[in-house]
Design an enzyme around this catalytic site. Structure first.
Site, PDB file in Angstrom:
ATOM      1  N   VAL A 136       0.833  -1.204   0.000  1.00 38.66           N
ATOM      2  CA  VAL A 136       0.000   0.000   0.000  1.00 38.66           C
ATOM      3  C   VAL A 136       0.869   1.256   0.000  1.00 38.66           C
ATOM      4  O   VAL A 136       0.608   2.227  -0.719  1.00 38.66           O
ATOM      5  CB  VAL A 136      -0.950  -0.006   1.219  1.00 38.66           C
ATOM      6  CG1 VAL A 136      -1.718   1.308   1.320  1.00 38.66           C
ATOM      7  CG2 VAL A 136      -1.913  -1.181   1.119  1.00 38.66           C
ATOM      8  N   ALA A 137       1.919   1.234   0.806  1.00 34.77           N
ATOM      9  CA  ALA A 137       2.788   2.406   0.927  1.00 34.77           C
ATOM     10  C   ALA A 137       3.567   2.669  -0.351  1.00 34.77           C
ATOM     11  O   ALA A 137       3.842   3.825  -0.703  1.00 34.77           O
ATOM     12  CB  ALA A 137       3.755   2.215   2.088  1.00 34.77           C
ATOM     13  N   GLU A 164      -0.516   6.694  -4.026  1.00 31.63           N
ATOM     14  CA  GLU A 164      -1.932   6.890  -4.325  1.00 31.63           C
ATOM     15  C   GLU A 164      -2.293   8.360  -4.512  1.00 31.63           C
ATOM     16  O   GLU A 164      -3.325   8.685  -5.077  1.00 31.63           O
ATOM     17  CB  GLU A 164      -2.818   6.277  -3.233  1.00 31.63           C
ATOM     18  CG  GLU A 164      -2.805   6.979  -1.894  1.00 31.63           C
ATOM     19  CD  GLU A 164      -1.696   6.444  -1.001  1.00 31.63           C
ATOM     20  OE1 GLU A 164      -1.654   6.808   0.175  1.00 31.63           O
ATOM     21  OE2 GLU A 164      -0.854   5.667  -1.485  1.00 31.63           O
ATOM     22  N   ASP A 213      -2.116  28.977 -38.020  1.00 34.89           N
ATOM     23  CA  ASP A 213      -2.796  29.739 -39.054  1.00 34.89           C
ATOM     24  C   ASP A 213      -2.175  31.138 -39.097  1.00 34.89           C
ATOM     25  O   ASP A 213      -1.657  31.620 -38.091  1.00 34.89           O
ATOM     26  CB  ASP A 213      -4.288  29.820 -38.700  1.00 34.89           C
ATOM     27  CG  ASP A 213      -5.102  30.464 -39.805  1.00 34.89           C
ATOM     28  OD1 ASP A 213      -4.752  30.298 -40.977  1.00 34.89           O
ATOM     29  OD2 ASP A 213      -6.100  31.139 -39.484  1.00 34.89           O
ATOM     30  N   GLU A 230      11.460   3.004   2.347  1.00 33.71           N
ATOM     31  CA  GLU A 230      10.719   2.145   3.269  1.00 33.71           C
ATOM     32  C   GLU A 230      10.931   0.667   2.925  1.00 33.71           C
ATOM     33  O   GLU A 230      11.093  -0.180   3.815  1.00 33.71           O
ATOM     34  CB  GLU A 230       9.239   2.511   3.224  1.00 33.71           C
ATOM     35  CG  GLU A 230       8.950   3.925   3.741  1.00 33.71           C
ATOM     36  CD  GLU A 230       7.608   4.456   3.261  1.00 33.71           C
ATOM     37  OE1 GLU A 230       6.709   3.624   3.013  1.00 33.71           O
ATOM     38  OE2 GLU A 230       7.455   5.684   3.113  1.00 33.71           O
ATOM     39  N   ASN A 250       3.543   6.980   4.962  1.00 31.56           N
ATOM     40  CA  ASN A 250       2.996   7.095   3.618  1.00 31.56           C
ATOM     41  C   ASN A 250       1.948   8.204   3.557  1.00 31.56           C
ATOM     42  O   ASN A 250       1.952   9.043   2.646  1.00 31.56           O
ATOM     43  CB  ASN A 250       2.379   5.750   3.204  1.00 31.56           C
ATOM     44  CG  ASN A 250       1.825   5.772   1.805  1.00 31.56           C
ATOM     45  OD1 ASN A 250       2.513   6.130   0.865  1.00 31.56           O
ATOM     46  ND2 ASN A 250       0.570   5.388   1.662  1.00 31.56           N
ATOM     47  N   THR A 307       3.835  11.831   4.328  1.00 27.89           N
ATOM     48  CA  THR A 307       4.794  12.377   3.358  1.00 27.89           C
ATOM     49  C   THR A 307       4.204  12.549   1.964  1.00 27.89           C
ATOM     50  O   THR A 307       4.569  13.479   1.243  1.00 27.89           O
ATOM     51  CB  THR A 307       6.041  11.482   3.274  1.00 27.89           C
ATOM     52  OG1 THR A 307       5.646  10.156   2.901  1.00 27.89           O
ATOM     53  CG2 THR A 307       6.760  11.433   4.601  1.00 27.89           C
ATOM     54  N   ASP A 308       3.295  11.649   1.557  1.00 30.01           N
ATOM     55  CA  ASP A 308       2.703  11.774   0.224  1.00 30.01           C
ATOM     56  C   ASP A 308       1.581  12.796   0.179  1.00 30.01           C
ATOM     57  O   ASP A 308       1.081  13.114  -0.900  1.00 30.01           O
ATOM     58  CB  ASP A 308       2.144  10.423  -0.241  1.00 30.01           C
ATOM     59  CG  ASP A 308       3.243   9.497  -0.734  1.00 30.01           C
ATOM     60  OD1 ASP A 308       4.407   9.881  -0.610  1.00 30.01           O
ATOM     61  OD2 ASP A 308       2.927   8.401  -1.231  1.00 30.01           O
TER      62      ASP A 308
END
Length: 843
Positions: A247-248, A252, A294, A648, A673, A676-677
């Site tokens: 998951v980490a 996401e 154009d 990690e 996770n 920091t994300d």
């Protein structure tokens, strides 16, 4: 009805449920859905809800954009006439335009929208505005006579009138030769309907990234689970650890970061007069290698203006104040009086663009038509005729009359017997005058010659051959649709940025070449590829030449698509600009279609990804800069997030081989996770553009998102962060401290904060950037530090996270080890700037 209704067909719209479902088919989104399910299984409800929220937000935004994107055909249908006057059985009938069939005879008057494609059999001073098909502002004079050539561009088929165009002056009669989808407008609708939406460079890169990441994470987690079990760790603990790592390891927040970056970029671009209709187009601009523009209205001002005047063997710029003497007095009087332009109730000059240009030139020189007309009213005229290429007006002048004739130089000069000079009438030097006209035309000017003749009385039967003979040459007038002042600088900036500007116009080759040379798009002897020349080339021959052609003239809508497709076949990313209906298919087929907001049609705007609110080429260049900034920031987030995620993984993977216990609990991994994300990653989206962003070439279309040393950075700095974290663990265990797990947890979090500060630029030092240049990121780092300290020092959180308060020495060690990461990245950037590392990043 044998031929079907005279209407444009529409394909059935895609079902709303299908549009919504398609938002969940991207591989990266599927990976996130899998991560949400796993998070729910292991009891991490917060992470599950966060991922679901991100996925739903992404889907809603994509659905809304797509639902609004399929409006082009509806806009096209609005341009068709609703009814028309036809002649059936000798009687005039007003019929719905949808009921018109081939063979019907249609009557046209000024102001009518032409209901079908007509072969004209009568044209009385009939002119039509065909800008939506040709892209050119000049009205086209229509004739009924056969044309010598059969294969002519639409703009040159003067004995035809086309569905959707407008009759501006005169009247005419035409036989219907095509209706519905068989018309020129219908052919454009067919082109517009063909082909699917192209994926943007970012969409392609993220799809590939998601697939590789999913496989890599799955493999690593299986290895970690197996190694842990073989070492004798508890089966349940290792399963939760492996799943938590999975998951980490998936960033996401990436779809949210991408969406927010694009949305912020789109909002910023609106302030710069660029309206984004599809969010992914923001990033696509940063990948553009060719801009096919154009001419009329984008590179030029879309208004004719007198640029030069030639009389008495002297050439003057239009802005220069002429002397109040001959032949200038007669020249400007002729321009003012022999002119059908006039002022409206708002004081603005209206009429044919050429006539307006002459009217304003005379007015600027002090010759007001209204004032002159009072003393020299028009009493007779011979309208312009395409065969004669001249027009003549008679004006009362004292006890007699004066006639002014204007038209094409080769038509007027040959009928002059003398010239008006500074000392009156003198010998005419025809070759010199025609050479001067040729020189003006080579500069991209449309040249008219002006002559006069005095009459004691009006001719009883004004025959053109008699009236327009024995003329006195007065002067030449050169007009131009002037280039935009800022367009030349924008073209130069394009070239500096490695982007090739190309002009595609319906205008004549000589005019196109002159404008392209003036703007710096092509040199004075550059090859101009015309529509007829392109038509006889096969695809292989054209693809070999397409990268080297800078100017196209007299092209039709299908050929614009062919140009785009040929460039794309060579691996180029193409931006195409346009404003007319004729441009819409190419706008849709290009990697990014750019429509005009002020002078453009609804059809072009609906087919495009970007709308220029000021119709200005320079705005595109500003949008390219913003697109590059956004992609840089997305790369920075991936660099930051994947480095932390890899750290990690390295920490969990390497600890057993170093004889250390598992350093982190599953809750630690998920907290790091989430922390920091989240905010720090979002703050990277607001990072300002790096220095020299427009002095580097576009990214190669096939280039990986991990190019220029990024994957090396992720691996090495993931190892460095893991090393300092494991060093903290080893130090604490060596001293017999029970806080070793808290120290690893803290070092891993703080080192990622140090890392995010350092990766704000791939090359520039943070010390030269300054902390205050991105206050949002500074605030996010401070908040993250505070939250991490709360998990260490608040008793309530100690129980949840199984942490213990650190003493001053332990906290100091954590901060010092984390600072090593920051200085390591600064050292890497120093080596990059000196060309000793990742040399490709220098571009």
């Amino acid at each position: 009805m044998q031929h079907g209704a005279n209407a444009l067909r529409e394909k059935p719209p895609r079902a709303m449920w299908r549009m919504l479902l398609d938002q969940f088919t991207d591989f990266m989104i599927l990976v996130l859905i899998g991560a949400a399910i796993v998070s729910g299984v292991i009891g991490d409800i917060e992470d599950t809800l966060a991922i679901i929220a991100i996925v739903l937000l992404n889907a809603v935004i994509g659905f809304v954009q797509e639902a609004r994107a399929e409006q082009a055909m509806a806009a096209l249908k609005k341009m068709a006439a609703s009814s028309a006057v036809v002649l059936r059985n000798g009687q005039h009938h007003m019929v719905p335009a949808a009921n018109i069939v081939p063979g019907d005879i249609v009557l046209l008057e000024a102001g009518n929208v032409i209901p079908a494609d007509l072969r004209l059999i009568e044209a009385i001073q009939l002119k039509a505005d065909e800008a939506l098909l040709t892209g050119e502002a000049n009205t086209i004079e229509k004739i009924s006579e056969p044309l010598p050539e059969s294969e002519l561009p639409v703009g040159d088929r003067r004995n035809m009138a086309y569905k959707g165009t407008t009759a501006t002056t005169g009247r005419g009669i035409g036989i219907v030769v095509a209706t519905g989808m068989a018309t020129e407008l219908g052919k454009i609708a067919t082109l517009l309907d063909a082909g699917d939406e192209l994926k943007t460079p970012l969409q392609r890169r993220l799809t590939a990234f998601g697939k590789r990441l999913g496989l890599a994470v799955l493999s690593i987690c299986v290895i970690i689970f197996a190694v842990g079990v073989l070492r004798g760790e508890a089966l349940g603990l290792m399963f939760l650890t492996a799943v938590s790592l999975a998951v980490a390891a998936i960033p996401e927040a990436l779809p949210a970061i991408v969406t927010i970056s694009l949305a912020l970029g789109a909002r910023k671009m609106v302030k710069q007069q660029a309206l984004i209709r599809r969010l992914p187009a923001v990033e696509t601009l940063g990948s553009v290698t060719f801009i096919c523009s154009d001419k009329t209205g984008t590179l030029t001002q879309n208004r004719m203006r007198v640029d030069q005047l030639h009389a008495a063997q002297t050439t003057r710029q239009a802005g220069d104040r002429p002397p109040a003497a001959e032949p200038w007095t007669t020249l400007f009087s002729a321009l003012a009086l022999s002119n059908d332009a006039h002022r409206n109730e708002h004081g603005q000059a209206t009429g044919d663009p050429t006539e307006v240009a002459l009217f304003l030139a005379a007015l600027d020189a002090g010759y007001d038509k209204a004032t002159l007309h009072h003393d020299a009213p028009r009493v007779l005229e011979l309208p312009f005729d395409s065969d004669r290429k001249r027009m003549t007006t008679f004006h009362r002048d004292g006890t007699g009359f004066v006639a002014y004739t204007k038209g094409a130089p080769e038509s007027v000069v040959t009928r002059c017997i003398q010239a008006l000079g500074t000392n009156g009438q003198q010998k005419i030097l025809r070759d010199d005058i025609l050479a001067a006209a040729e020189h003006m035309a080579a500069q991209g000017l449309r040249v008219l010659a002006v002559a006069s003749r005095r009459w004691a009385a009006l001719p009883h039967d004004p025959d053109a051959e008699h009236v327009e003979s024995d003329l006195l040459f007065v002067g030449l007038v050169g007009m131009i649709d002037p280039p935009r002042a800022e367009a030349k600088e924008a073209v130069a900036l394009c070239k500096t940025a490695g982007i090739t500007p190309v002009m595609i116009t319906g205008d004549h080759a000589s005019t196109a070449r002159a404008i392209a040379f003036h703007l710096g798009i092509a040199d004075v002897n550059a090859m101009v590829l015309t529509g007829p020349e392109l038509a006889i080339m096969n695809d292989d021959e054209f693809r070999q030449k397409v990268r080297h052609v800078r100017v196209y003239a007299r092209v039709d809508p299908a050929q614009k698509i062919r140009i785009v497709e040929a460039l794309q076949a060579q691996g180029e990313y193409v931006a195409m600009t346009g404003d007319g209906v004729n441009d819409a298919p190419a706008l849709k087929r290009a990697d990014i279609g750019v429509a005009m907001g002020k002078g453009g049609t609804d059809v072009a705007r609906e087919a495009s990804s970007l709308v220029l609110l000021d119709d200005n080429f320079a705005t595109i260049v500003g949008a390219v800069r913003e697109g590059r900034r956004i992609f840089d920031n997305i790369r920075k987030f991936i660099r930051f997030a994947m480095t932390g995620n890899s750290a990690e993984i390295w920490v969990i993977f390497l600890a057993p081989f170093l004889g250390l216990p598992i350093p982190l609990l599953p809750i630690h991994i998920l907290w790091i996770n989430l922390l920091t994300d989240g905010l720090p990653g979002l703050a990277l989206a607001a990072e300002p553009a790096e220095k020299g962003i427009m002095q580097r070439p576009p990214r190669p279309p096939t280039e990986s998102i991990f190019a220029h040393g990024m994957w090396q950075h992720i691996i090495w700095f993931g190892l460095i962060i893991a090393t300092v974290s494991l060093a903290a663990q080893a130090w604490a265990i060596h001293l017999g401290s029970d806080n070793w797990q808290t120290m690893v947890f803290t070092v891993l979090t703080l080192s990622q904060m140090a890392h995010v500060l350092a990766v704000r630029s791939e090359r520039e030092s943070l010390f030269s950037q300054g902390l205050r240049s991105n206050l949002a990121l500074l605030g996010a780092v401070a908040l993250t530090f505070g939250l991490q300290m709360a998990t260490v020092y608040l008793p309530a959180l100690n129980r949840i996270f199984r942490t213990a308060p650190l003493n001053a020495q332990e906290l100091g060690i954590c901060v010092a080890l984390s600072a090593l990461v920051f200085f390591s990245v600064e050292l890497e950037k120093l080596l990059v700037r000196r060309g000793r590392l990742y040399q490709t990043a220098a571009c």
